[in-house]
Scaffold this motif. Structure first.
Motif, PDB file in Angstrom:
ATOM      1  N   LYS A 197      -1.110  -7.680  13.155  1.00 12.35           N
ATOM      2  CA  LYS A 197       0.049  -8.333  13.741  1.00 12.35           C
ATOM      3  C   LYS A 197      -0.335  -8.800  15.137  1.00 12.35           C
ATOM      4  O   LYS A 197      -1.107  -8.142  15.833  1.00 12.35           O
ATOM      5  CB  LYS A 197       1.206  -7.329  13.811  1.00 12.35           C
ATOM      6  CG  LYS A 197       2.468  -7.894  14.386  1.00 12.35           C
ATOM      7  CD  LYS A 197       3.552  -6.833  14.430  1.00 12.35           C
ATOM      8  CE  LYS A 197       4.763  -7.385  15.131  1.00 12.35           C
ATOM      9  NZ  LYS A 197       5.781  -6.370  15.325  1.00 12.35           N
ATOM     10  N   CYS A 198       0.174  -9.939  15.541  1.00 13.20           N
ATOM     11  CA  CYS A 198      -0.128 -10.479  16.857  1.00 13.20           C
ATOM     12  C   CYS A 198       0.430  -9.560  17.945  1.00 13.20           C
ATOM     13  O   CYS A 198       1.598  -9.202  17.914  1.00 13.20           O
ATOM     14  CB  CYS A 198       0.474 -11.877  16.976  1.00 13.20           C
ATOM     15  SG  CYS A 198      -0.231 -12.841  18.293  1.00 13.20           S
ATOM     16  N   ARG A 199      -0.424  -9.149  18.870  1.00 15.72           N
ATOM     17  CA  ARG A 199      -0.021  -8.261  19.967  1.00 15.72           C
ATOM     18  C   ARG A 199       0.257  -9.072  21.217  1.00 15.72           C
ATOM     19  O   ARG A 199      -0.390 -10.067  21.481  1.00 15.72           O
ATOM     20  CB  ARG A 199      -1.135  -7.240  20.263  1.00 15.72           C
ATOM     21  CG  ARG A 199      -1.210  -6.089  19.262  1.00 15.72           C
ATOM     22  CD  ARG A 199      -1.923  -6.504  17.992  1.00 15.72           C
ATOM     23  NE  ARG A 199      -1.839  -5.530  16.920  1.00 15.72           N
ATOM     24  CZ  ARG A 199      -2.738  -4.613  16.681  1.00 15.72           C
ATOM     25  NH1 ARG A 199      -3.793  -4.492  17.436  1.00 15.72           N
ATOM     26  NH2 ARG A 199      -2.583  -3.790  15.670  1.00 15.72           N
TER      27      ARG A 199
ATOM     28  N   THR B  37       0.767   2.538  16.571  1.00 16.97           N
ATOM     29  CA  THR B  37      -0.210   1.446  16.653  1.00 16.97           C
ATOM     30  C   THR B  37      -0.803   1.375  18.053  1.00 16.97           C
ATOM     31  O   THR B  37      -2.012   1.235  18.223  1.00 16.97           O
ATOM     32  CB  THR B  37       0.434   0.099  16.261  1.00 16.97           C
ATOM     33  OG1 THR B  37       0.840   0.169  14.892  1.00 16.97           O
ATOM     34  CG2 THR B  37      -0.524  -1.067  16.449  1.00 16.97           C
ATOM     35  N   LEU B  38       0.057   1.474  19.056  1.00 13.29           N
ATOM     36  CA  LEU B  38      -0.420   1.469  20.439  1.00 13.29           C
ATOM     37  C   LEU B  38      -1.396   2.619  20.670  1.00 13.29           C
ATOM     38  O   LEU B  38      -2.447   2.436  21.300  1.00 13.29           O
ATOM     39  CB  LEU B  38       0.765   1.559  21.408  1.00 13.29           C
ATOM     40  CG  LEU B  38       0.487   1.485  22.903  1.00 13.29           C
ATOM     41  CD1 LEU B  38       0.125   2.724  23.581  1.00 13.29           C
ATOM     42  CD2 LEU B  38      -0.227   0.250  23.292  1.00 13.29           C
TER      43      LEU B  38
ATOM     44  N   MET C 108       3.966  -4.537  24.355  1.00 19.21           N
ATOM     45  CA  MET C 108       2.998  -5.209  23.489  1.00 19.21           C
ATOM     46  C   MET C 108       3.584  -5.615  22.139  1.00 19.21           C
ATOM     47  O   MET C 108       2.903  -6.234  21.324  1.00 19.21           O
ATOM     48  CB  MET C 108       1.769  -4.322  23.285  1.00 19.21           C
ATOM     49  CG  MET C 108       0.907  -4.191  24.524  1.00 19.21           C
ATOM     50  SD  MET C 108      -0.557  -3.161  24.267  1.00 19.21           S
ATOM     51  CE  MET C 108      -1.479  -4.139  23.081  1.00 19.21           C
ATOM     52  N   LEU C 109       4.839  -5.247  21.896  1.00 20.39           N
ATOM     53  CA  LEU C 109       5.528  -5.566  20.635  1.00 20.39           C
ATOM     54  C   LEU C 109       4.851  -4.921  19.424  1.00 20.39           C
ATOM     55  O   LEU C 109       4.701  -5.540  18.367  1.00 20.39           O
ATOM     56  CB  LEU C 109       5.662  -7.075  20.430  1.00 20.39           C
ATOM     57  CG  LEU C 109       6.403  -7.844  21.519  1.00 20.39           C
ATOM     58  CD1 LEU C 109       6.440  -9.331  21.193  1.00 20.39           C
ATOM     59  CD2 LEU C 109       7.815  -7.310  21.723  1.00 20.39           C
ATOM     60  N   VAL C 110       4.419  -3.659  19.602  1.00 19.98           N
ATOM     61  CA  VAL C 110       3.841  -2.890  18.500  1.00 19.98           C
ATOM     62  C   VAL C 110       4.519  -1.526  18.459  1.00 19.98           C
ATOM     63  O   VAL C 110       5.221  -1.134  19.387  1.00 19.98           O
ATOM     64  CB  VAL C 110       2.307  -2.708  18.666  1.00 19.98           C
ATOM     65  CG1 VAL C 110       1.584  -4.040  18.612  1.00 19.98           C
ATOM     66  CG2 VAL C 110       1.967  -1.961  19.941  1.00 19.98           C
TER      67      VAL C 110
END
Length: 150
Positions: free
Chosen positions: A5-7, A64-65, A58-60
């Motif tokens: 996914k785009c970060r 995931t981070l 980061m929109l994750v």
């Protein structure tokens, strides 16, 4: 393996990498630190955010981070212990920052509109030879004099 996914990046790094003192630059054996890994290190170690705050920026997800951050730390440790260069580039990322560098005078400047890069001019020297810094970092393009892949 599914695509990443785009970060989200808060901005483009100021540098393209590091190299150990007294050793020649070895691009073939360099450790590649992806842009999302750089961002995770910056948000948590430099800005002091906790995992939840950094993940939100980061929109994750938080897990995931945590994986991104752990991978970044392992890569930095490997480079330090093995005396390898670090290149910062690549990854599935996005940023609102439209930042450019003039290939003639070397000045950095933001550009507020979504104009086609071909129609941009350097506000310092009027040169048309400008590089989109975000694209340079993502692709490791080698098209600018400051890119380590030159």
């Amino acid at each position: 393996m599914p695509l990443k996914k785009c970060r989200r990046l808060s901005g483009i790094p100021r540098i393209k990498g590091f190299k150990p003192l007294a050793l020649p630059l070895d691009l073939e054996n360099a450790v590649i630190l992806e842009l999302d890994e750089f961002e995770a290190l910056k948000l948590m170690d430099y800005e002091g955010l906790i995992h939840e705050q950094a993940a939100k920026k980061m929109l994750v997800s938080r897990p995931t981070l945590s994986r991104i951050y752990e991978n970044a730390r392992k890569k930095i440790a490997k480079a330090f212990v093995e005396g390898k260069s670090i290149l910062i580039q690549g990854g599935a990322v996005s940023s609102d920052q439209n930042s450019y560098r003039c290939s003639q005078c070397g000045q950095h400047f933001p550009f507020e509109t979504d104009k086609d890069q071909a129609s941009l001019h350097c506000p310092f020297c009027s040169s048309e030879e400008i590089v989109n810094i975000q694209q340079c970092f993502i692709t490791g393009c080698g098209c600018c004099r400051k890119c380590l892949k030159e």
